[in-house]
Design an enzyme around this catalytic site. Sequence first.
Site: not given
Ligand code: FNS
Length: 492
Positions: A237, A265, A354
């Site tokens: 990020y 995104d 995401h």
């Molecule tokens: C489930 C989940 C996803 C997060 C995620 C945390 C969780 C609990 N976090 S978030 O807190 O900021 O949203 C990240 C993250 O740190 N950085 C990122 O690039 N994607 C983040 N993602 C998105 C992740 O990298 C994938 O794009 C997404 O999880 C794919 O979908 P599925 O969970 O259905 O496999």
Amino acid sequence: MAQLDGAEVAKHSTSDDCWVIVHGKAYDVTEFLPEHPGGMKIILKYAGKDATEEFEPIHPPDTLDKYLDKSKHLGSVDMKTVEKEEKEESPEEKERLQRVQQVPQLDQCYNLMDFEAVARRIMKKTAWGYYSSAADDEITLRENHAAYHRIWFRPRILVDVEKVDFSTTMLGTKVDIPFYVTATALGKLGHPEGEVVLTRAAKKHNVVQMIPTLASCSFDEIMDAAEGDQVQWMQLYVNKDREITRKIVQHAEKRGCKALFITVDAPQLGRREKDMRSKFDDQGTNVQNGQQTDNSQGAARAISSFIDPGLSWKDIPWFKSITKMPIILKGVQRVEDVILAVEAGVQGVVLSNHGGRQLDFARSAVEVLAETMPRLRELGYQDKIEVFVDGGVRRATDIIKALCLGAKGVGIGRPFLYAMSAYGEAGVDRAMQLLRDEMEMNMRLIGCTSVDQLNPSLLDVSSLAHHGTGTPRDYLTKWAYDPLVNPPQRSS
Ligand SMILES: Cc1cc2c(cc1C)[n+](S(=O)(=O)[O-])c1c(=O)[nH]c(=O)nc-1n2C[C@H](O)[C@H](O)[C@H](O)COP(=O)(O)O
């Protein structure tokens, strides 16, 4: 230096004079209070007390060393003198702990969704809320998986499929199976060890782990947990303070990360209401008494105020100037931006929304993939960039469909979090093994023995772009012929 006494720390428990204890050390956080991304209330709840249990899942262990001025580090505390808070377990918590005792045997989990079902029953509300939540009405969350159900196979027959090999390379790294563990923040919400559990399972299955910026473990802990030539990627990020970003990127490269995935995104983290609701309850904020409710938008918003919404294409040359790692843009959602990514000279994109946690009604990655690859081939760009997808991948058939459409590999998020939360490393290991077994079977059944044979001719994607149109109800069958509904009447 003499140890501090718990009674002394307890005297500093107001917003004008606020000390907290973390990992047996006292810290003066008075001046930091208004800057805390998670709001003041959550710190004041632990003013003068031991905040370790609340601190642990959200913050890497080196957070205070890194970000709190040394003059505010007050020294170690004699924990025997710290009053233990008798926490009365709520009835819900008592029920949850009972369900934890009755968790199904691991070998009763036959697919990735089984782990979700178990995790939902046994995880703490905050943890489940954070992992499972998605933006607004969670339409895209559901569409991510549903889109794969609108893709059908056109399998080949009479092909010798005795020997099947689904290994491949991603960004130059040879992997045993075409998926990677994608970046998902706050691993310690689900398991006390956090992301290093995923590191160990990824090593066992020779798949790549993408290390999240917002991990609960420190970056170095996760790198140190890797073994031998295990490959890890860095998810970034971008910080408004580019000097902080430069340090993070160059440290990651120095530690041996093999690629930089810049998340594009999330100029602002999405509005995830399940996460917000659970944070609201856990803080015991009582709006009835007219108190100003804490504006913390759940864990997500609390930890992401540093992200730069000003990030744009003009920053790409700067990233190329500070690192030699391949640069991949994670969160691309339309073919026009894939073409811009090729022309900007990055090495890859992740088509992703995401996990539905950002813009609701964004299309599924697999639908964007189906739009993208033919266009790249038209422009002769298909070998200039590696295209990955993530979101809603729950079966090996999803992986195979994505590869038939031209993806180099797929990222998987929640299923490994749920497996880890429910069963620890053994759970993640089983989840990966289940996918491996499904891959072997389904490659055979579509008549392919290696990844390079997977191609669009094996699919029928004619329904893929039809969002949400179910098939019309066939009432005739339902009412006239369905024996369960209208059992044949005995003729008189
Ligand atoms: C489930 C989940 C996803 C997060 C995620 C945390 C969780 C609990 N976090 S978030 O807190 O900021 O949203 C990240 C993250 O740190 N950085 C990122 O690039 N994607 C983040 N993602 C998105 C992740 O990298 C994938 O794009 C997404 O999880 C794919 O979908 P599925 O969970 O259905 O496999």
